[in-house]
Design a protein around this motif. Sequence first.
Motif, PDB file in Angstrom:
ATOM      1  N   ILE A 224       0.834  -1.210   0.000  1.00  0.00           N
ATOM      2  CA  ILE A 224       0.000   0.000   0.000  1.00  0.00           C
ATOM      3  C   ILE A 224       0.864   1.252   0.000  1.00  0.00           C
TER       4      ILE A 224
ATOM      5  N   ASP B  91       2.150   1.701  -3.395  1.00  0.00           N
ATOM      6  CA  ASP B  91       1.085   2.155  -4.288  1.00  0.00           C
ATOM      7  C   ASP B  91       0.779   3.630  -4.076  1.00  0.00           C
TER       8      ASP B  91
ATOM      9  N   ASP C 171       1.179   6.342  -7.213  1.00  0.00           N
ATOM     10  CA  ASP C 171      -0.046   6.901  -7.770  1.00  0.00           C
ATOM     11  C   ASP C 171       0.151   8.377  -8.089  1.00  0.00           C
TER      12      ASP C 171
ATOM     13  N   ARG D 251      -9.537   1.995  -2.527  1.00  0.00           N
ATOM     14  CA  ARG D 251      -8.650   2.184  -3.679  1.00  0.00           C
ATOM     15  C   ARG D 251      -8.110   0.871  -4.237  1.00  0.00           C
TER      16      ARG D 251
ATOM     17  N   MET E  95      -5.606   0.172  -7.434  1.00  0.00           N
ATOM     18  CA  MET E  95      -4.331  -0.448  -7.075  1.00  0.00           C
ATOM     19  C   MET E  95      -4.012  -1.597  -8.034  1.00  0.00           C
TER      20      MET E  95
END
Length: 128
Positions: A30, A33, A37, A67, A71
Amino acid sequence: MSFWENFWNIFWWFLCVYAFIAFLYALFVIIGDIFRDHELNGWLKAIWIVFLAFVPFLSVLVYLIARGKGMVERAGERARKDQEASDAYIRQVATASPTEEIAKAKALLDSGTISPDEFEKIKSSVLV
């Protein structure tokens, strides 16, 4: 202590370690990510990181729910780009043009490493 009592203690310990490692893996995926992003601005990234630091379990669940689809799409796009780059590199390195192969064979012929018959054989195999 009996064998089974020790067995279940060991089993419980392994289960807890597995859950902890799975949580850490999800947390790092996470975080990666978040920074990959490009749609999130810096403030939203900072807010997500703060929530992940202070309320990690709840933040991981909320992030995956809110999300998760994006992802997956970002990970797929990244994998596709990496595969294309890898394929392009392999094509660049592995395949030589016929003129390059003939030039290499000519250099070997000129240096006396191969005979004229071998040169013609290489030349005909490259041109086929």
